[in-house]
Design a protein around this motif. Structure first.
Motif, PDB file in Angstrom:
ATOM      1  N   LEU A  24      57.140  46.280  44.254  1.00 13.66           N
ATOM      2  CA  LEU A  24      56.941  45.824  42.878  1.00 13.66           C
ATOM      3  C   LEU A  24      55.603  45.118  42.702  1.00 13.66           C
ATOM      4  CD1 LEU A  24      60.522  44.573  41.892  1.00 13.66           C
ATOM      5  CD2 LEU A  24      59.384  46.702  41.242  1.00 13.66           C
ATOM      6  N   LEU A  25      55.205  44.328  43.687  1.00 12.12           N
ATOM      7  CA  LEU A  25      53.905  43.665  43.609  1.00 12.12           C
ATOM      8  C   LEU A  25      52.769  44.689  43.635  1.00 12.12           C
ATOM      9  CD1 LEU A  25      54.328  40.511  45.899  1.00 12.12           C
ATOM     10  CD2 LEU A  25      54.125  40.577  43.407  1.00 12.12           C
ATOM     11  N   SER A  26      52.939  45.740  44.431  1.00 15.84           N
ATOM     12  CA  SER A  26      51.926  46.803  44.469  1.00 15.84           C
ATOM     13  C   SER A  26      51.825  47.501  43.118  1.00 15.84           C
ATOM     14  CB  SER A  26      52.281  47.827  45.558  1.00 15.84           C
ATOM     15  OG  SER A  26      52.301  47.230  46.836  1.00 15.84           O
ATOM     16  N   ASP A  27      52.987  47.804  42.535  1.00 18.15           N
ATOM     17  CA  ASP A  27      53.009  48.449  41.215  1.00 18.15           C
ATOM     18  C   ASP A  27      52.341  47.574  40.162  1.00 18.15           C
ATOM     19  OD1 ASP A  27      54.419  50.541  42.364  1.00 18.15           O
ATOM     20  OD2 ASP A  27      56.373  49.765  41.741  1.00 18.15           O
ATOM     21  N   MET A  28      52.729  46.298  40.127  1.00 20.29           N
ATOM     22  CA  MET A  28      52.173  45.390  39.131  1.00 20.29           C
ATOM     23  C   MET A  28      50.682  45.156  39.373  1.00 20.29           C
ATOM     24  SD  MET A  28      54.753  45.025  37.280  1.00 20.29           S
ATOM     25  CE  MET A  28      54.008  43.884  36.103  1.00 20.29           C
ATOM     26  N   GLY A  29      50.279  45.156  40.649  1.00 22.61           N
ATOM     27  CA  GLY A  29      48.864  44.984  40.958  1.00 22.61           C
ATOM     28  C   GLY A  29      48.023  46.136  40.434  1.00 22.61           C
ATOM     29  N   LEU A  30      48.524  47.358  40.561  1.00 20.45           N
ATOM     30  CA  LEU A  30      47.792  48.520  40.052  1.00 20.45           C
ATOM     31  C   LEU A  30      47.717  48.495  38.526  1.00 20.45           C
ATOM     32  CD1 LEU A  30      49.188  51.322  42.388  1.00 20.45           C
ATOM     33  CD2 LEU A  30      46.857  50.407  42.350  1.00 20.45           C
ATOM     34  N   ILE A  31      48.798  48.064  37.890  1.00 24.95           N
ATOM     35  CA  ILE A  31      48.789  47.950  36.426  1.00 24.95           C
ATOM     36  C   ILE A  31      47.764  46.902  35.987  1.00 24.95           C
ATOM     37  CG2 ILE A  31      50.161  47.309  34.399  1.00 24.95           C
ATOM     38  CD1 ILE A  31      52.630  48.375  35.953  1.00 24.95           C
ATOM     39  N   ALA A  32      47.732  45.767  36.702  1.00 23.78           N
ATOM     40  CA  ALA A  32      46.775  44.706  36.371  1.00 23.78           C
ATOM     41  C   ALA A  32      45.331  45.176  36.582  1.00 23.78           C
ATOM     42  CB  ALA A  32      47.060  43.468  37.228  1.00 23.78           C
ATOM     43  N   LEU A  33      45.090  45.921  37.667  1.00 23.87           N
ATOM     44  CA  LEU A  33      43.742  46.440  37.916  1.00 23.87           C
ATOM     45  C   LEU A  33      43.306  47.382  36.797  1.00 23.87           C
ATOM     46  CD1 LEU A  33      43.858  47.143  41.764  1.00 23.87           C
ATOM     47  CD2 LEU A  33      42.391  45.492  40.584  1.00 23.87           C
ATOM     48  N   HIS A  34      44.248  48.192  36.296  1.00 21.55           N
ATOM     49  CA  HIS A  34      43.917  49.086  35.178  1.00 21.55           C
ATOM     50  C   HIS A  34      43.547  48.281  33.935  1.00 21.55           C
ATOM     51  CE1 HIS A  34      44.307  52.333  32.202  1.00 21.55           C
ATOM     52  NE2 HIS A  34      44.938  51.431  31.470  1.00 21.55           N
TER      53      HIS A  34
END
Length: 209
Positions: free
Chosen positions: A9-19
């Motif tokens: 979940l942290l990886s998913d949210m991190g990619l969303i934040a980077l976008h």
């Protein structure tokens, strides 16, 4: 398992934040682009789901379950390749040269929703059967699998909305939401299948005391 869930979940949210913060100036982090960090990560998620499905297949004997797991592995393997290679977009571009496209989408890219509609419907029918035969008997896998399929359904509806609504502001915010659903959905299904795999392993190989 809790650590795995948190990591995914942290990886998913991190990619969303980077976008959101860097996706504009840098395509490398843009969720709406292909052949970049988010697309390779998403492709790896889907291929890992296929791999876990094959792992479960090796631990069971009932024919119907083996068939369902084999189909599931093939389906997610193809999704993983598609995520990396833009396969469905390329097929759509070729098809629109032979088939007169509908005029209600803002770009021809969204025509894949029409061309692949039978496959999409068949996939959700398959997932219902897969849930009944593979997932339902493992209590801890039910909710994450349901969440995963729900996220994929939501992502499809979001993309449909993006194709029909011509407001660019909507599209700007639709992308991280839609792609976020896909990332979280894949993580949830992976968690569900890993739970099933652990359950099967314990049943087959636990030491009798």
């Amino acid at each position: 398992m809790k650590r795995l869930i948190i990591t995914l979940l942290l990886s998913d949210m991190g990619l969303i934040a980077l976008h959101i913060f860097l996706g504009g100036p840098f395509d490398l982090f843009n969720l709406d682009r292909e052949r970049n960090i988010p697309s390779y990560f998403s492709g790896a998620q889907l291929i890992l789901i296929a791999s876990v499905s094959l792992g479960i297949l090796l631990m069971i004997r009932r024919r119907i379950e083996r068939i369902l797991l084999g189909v599931n592995a093939f389906f997610f393997l193809m999704l993983g390749f598609d995520e990396i290679s833009e396969l469905h977009e390329n097929i759509t571009y070729y098809l629109v040269t032979f088939i007169k496209p509908f005029g209600f989408f803002r770009t021809l890219t969204y025509m894949w929703l029409v061309f692949f509609a039978p496959v999409i419907l068949a996939a959700f029918v398959f997932f219902a059967l897969f849930f009944k035969k593979i997932i339902a008997e493992v209590r801890g896998a039910r909710i994450p699998f349901g969440v995963g399929i729900g996220c994929f359904a939501a992502a499809i509806f979001m993309e449909l909305g993006s194709g029909l609504i011509r407001n660019l502001s909507f599209h700007r915010w639709e992308v991280p939401i839609e792609e976020g659903f896909e990332l979280i959905g894949a993580s949830a299904i992976l968690i569900a299948l890993l739970t099933v795999a652990a359950n099967r392993f314990e049943k087959n190989f636990r030491r009798v005391e």
